[in-house]
Motif scaffolding. Structure first.
Motif, PDB file in Angstrom:
ATOM      1  N   UNK A 121       0.829  -1.210   0.000  1.00 30.29           N
ATOM      2  CA  UNK A 121       0.000   0.000   0.000  1.00 30.29           C
ATOM      3  C   UNK A 121       0.863   1.259   0.000  1.00 30.29           C
ATOM      4  N   UNK A 122       1.954   1.211   0.779  1.00 29.99           N
ATOM      5  CA  UNK A 122       2.854   2.369   0.810  1.00 29.99           C
ATOM      6  C   UNK A 122       3.498   2.580  -0.555  1.00 29.99           C
ATOM      7  N   UNK A 123       3.936   1.447  -1.204  1.00 31.70           N
ATOM      8  CA  UNK A 123       4.546   1.567  -2.532  1.00 31.70           C
ATOM      9  C   UNK A 123       3.538   2.107  -3.542  1.00 31.70           C
ATOM     10  N   UNK A 124       2.281   1.602  -3.455  1.00 32.96           N
ATOM     11  CA  UNK A 124       1.253   2.123  -4.366  1.00 32.96           C
ATOM     12  C   UNK A 124       0.996   3.604  -4.119  1.00 32.96           C
ATOM     13  N   UNK A 125       0.964   3.977  -2.883  1.00 34.68           N
ATOM     14  CA  UNK A 125       0.768   5.402  -2.581  1.00 34.68           C
ATOM     15  C   UNK A 125       1.927   6.246  -3.103  1.00 34.68           C
ATOM     16  N   UNK A 126       3.161   5.734  -2.911  1.00 30.78           N
ATOM     17  CA  UNK A 126       4.314   6.469  -3.436  1.00 30.78           C
ATOM     18  C   UNK A 126       4.256   6.566  -4.951  1.00 30.78           C
ATOM     19  N   UNK A 127       3.890   5.423  -5.635  1.00 31.13           N
ATOM     20  CA  UNK A 127       3.789   5.454  -7.096  1.00 31.13           C
ATOM     21  C   UNK A 127       2.696   6.411  -7.549  1.00 31.13           C
ATOM     22  N   UNK A 128       1.543   6.356  -6.867  1.00 29.60           N
ATOM     23  CA  UNK A 128       0.467   7.282  -7.214  1.00 29.60           C
ATOM     24  C   UNK A 128       0.900   8.727  -6.987  1.00 29.60           C
ATOM     25  N   UNK A 129       1.640   8.947  -5.917  1.00 25.24           N
ATOM     26  CA  UNK A 129       2.131  10.304  -5.644  1.00 25.24           C
ATOM     27  C   UNK A 129       3.100  10.756  -6.735  1.00 25.24           C
ATOM     28  N   UNK A 130       3.989   9.839  -7.159  1.00 24.86           N
ATOM     29  CA  UNK A 130       4.922  10.201  -8.230  1.00 24.86           C
ATOM     30  C   UNK A 130       4.184  10.482  -9.542  1.00 24.86           C
ATOM     31  N   UNK A 131       3.178   9.624  -9.865  1.00 28.14           N
ATOM     32  CA  UNK A 131       2.401   9.844 -11.096  1.00 28.14           C
ATOM     33  C   UNK A 131       1.687  11.188 -11.035  1.00 28.14           C
ATOM     34  N   UNK A 132       1.075  11.461  -9.895  1.00 30.40           N
ATOM     35  CA  UNK A 132       0.374  12.736  -9.750  1.00 30.40           C
ATOM     36  C   UNK A 132       1.350  13.903  -9.820  1.00 30.40           C
ATOM     37  N   UNK A 133       2.535  13.723  -9.235  1.00 30.75           N
ATOM     38  CA  UNK A 133       3.547  14.776  -9.298  1.00 30.75           C
ATOM     39  C   UNK A 133       4.025  14.999 -10.724  1.00 30.75           C
ATOM     40  N   UNK A 134       4.233  13.883 -11.474  1.00 32.90           N
ATOM     41  CA  UNK A 134       4.646  14.021 -12.873  1.00 32.90           C
ATOM     42  C   UNK A 134       3.552  14.699 -13.684  1.00 32.90           C
ATOM     43  N   UNK A 135       2.286  14.322 -13.407  1.00 35.22           N
ATOM     44  CA  UNK A 135       1.178  14.952 -14.129  1.00 35.22           C
ATOM     45  C   UNK A 135       1.120  16.452 -13.825  1.00 35.22           C
ATOM     46  N   UNK A 136       1.310  16.788 -12.593  1.00 33.05           N
ATOM     47  CA  UNK A 136       1.296  18.216 -12.239  1.00 33.05           C
ATOM     48  C   UNK A 136       2.493  18.949 -12.835  1.00 33.05           C
TER      49      UNK A 136
END
Length: 342
Positions: free
Chosen positions: A210-225
């Motif tokens: 879950x932590x890895x998924x959250x980190x990946x989602x955070x990175x994807x969202x950061x890249x999108x932003x």
């Protein structure tokens, strides 16, 4: 044990409150009771000391269950001598008049009696009980049976002994059997521990996922932003360039219009100035054309005088003065001649 002291062939006995003393002199009871203090003669006295306090008797014995397994029983019996006269009559509690020590071992006799009686009742119970039931409920059953058996034992009451309490501390099988019995429980406990460990690891893995998924989602969202930020920066730069170009065009047009207006004004002014100068020059020429030569000469001399530098003093040498006069004379002659000719 009482304290006995000597004084001139006499003995003095001083007992404790928890010791019942019986003093016979020539077969007759003279002193009887606890905590006594009296004088006596050693040759005629027979002393007995019976302890009346509560005493603890620890016992350990082995028994066999109905499935032929050996077990050890650890128990403690609390007793007291409730009838010192009966006990002194049944057991040897006599003491040495000189030292106050017991001549026999009455307490050991009582301990042997209690131990054998308790062991008899415990063996009777355990011989009809399997090992598993004895380990589960044997302590209470043995305690009740020993307490009831000792309370109903006629020899104890005839000896003046009263059982106060019975405690069974432990009932254990042989070490090999005990280890064998502990093995299933240990295995079950180990299985429970392993299952808890596996569950904890599974929970930890799930949390890490879950932590890895959250980190990946955070990175994807950061890249999108960041992508939106880059697009926005490009749009802003392009808009800024467009606005700058439009502003430069407006400034250029305004500058060109200003220069055109300035040029037109300068041309108009130059034209007007030229026309004024031409008019003034034409008027000047027209005035000079209408004037006589003498007037023109006078104006020329005046203009020349205006343009000459200022002269404060003039030094004339004879040579210069002679030449100047000669020139002035020649000039006047020529001028007059010319005038006359005219």
């Amino acid at each position: 044990m009482s304290d006995i002291t000597r004084r001139l062939g006499w003995r003095h006995l001083r007992s404790a409150p928890t010791v019942h003393v019986r003093h016979h002199r020539r077969g007759r009871l003279v002193h009887d009771g606890p905590g006594l203090s009296f004088w006596f003669r050693a040759l005629t006295a027979a002393l007995s000391e019976v302890p009346v306090d509560d005493r603890e008797l620890a016992m350990t014995f082995h028994a066999r269950t109905s499935d032929f397994q050996d077990v050890s029983v650890q128990a403690t019996v609390t007793y007291r001598i409730s009838d010192p006269a009966t006990a002194a009559a049944r057991l040897d509690f006599s003491v040495d008049p000189d030292t106050g020590a017991w001549r026999g071992a009455p307490l050991e006799q009582i301990s042997t009696l209690l131990t054998e009686t308790a062991q008899q009742h415990a063996l009777d119970v355990l011989a009809r009980t399997p090992l598993s039931a004895a380990l589960v409920d044997g302590v209470a059953a043995v305690r009740e049976r020993i307490g009831g058996g000792l309370g109903a034992e006629p020899r104890l009451s005839d000896t003046g002994i009263e059982v106060v309490a019975v405690r069974v501390i432990a009932l254990r099988p042989e070490p090999e059997v005990e280890r064998a019995l502990r093995t299933p429980a240990r295995e079950q406990i180990q299985q429970e521990a392993d299952r808890a460990t596996y569950e904890r690891r599974a929970v930890a893995v799930e949390r890490e996922r879950a932590i890895a998924e959250n980190e990946l989602a955070s990175r994807i969202e950061l890249a999108r932003r960041e992508e939106r930020l880059v697009d926005q920066k490009g749009t802003n730069a392009r808009r800024e360039a467009e606005e700058g170009a439009a502003a430069d065009a407006v400034r250029a047009e305004a500058e060109a219009a200003r220069r055109v207006r300035l040029a037109k004004a300068e041309a108009t002014a130059a034209r007007e100035v030229g026309e004024a100068r031409a008019g003034a020059q034409a008027a000047w020429l027209r005035v000079h054309s209408e004037a006589d030569p003498a007037t023109l000469h006078a104006l020329a001399v005046t203009r020349l005088a205006e343009n000459l530098p200022r002269v404060d003093s003039i030094t004339l040498s004879p040579d210069v003065l002679t030449g100047l006069l000669a020139r002035l004379g020649g000039t006047g002659t020529g001028t007059g001649t010319g005038t006359e000719g005219a």
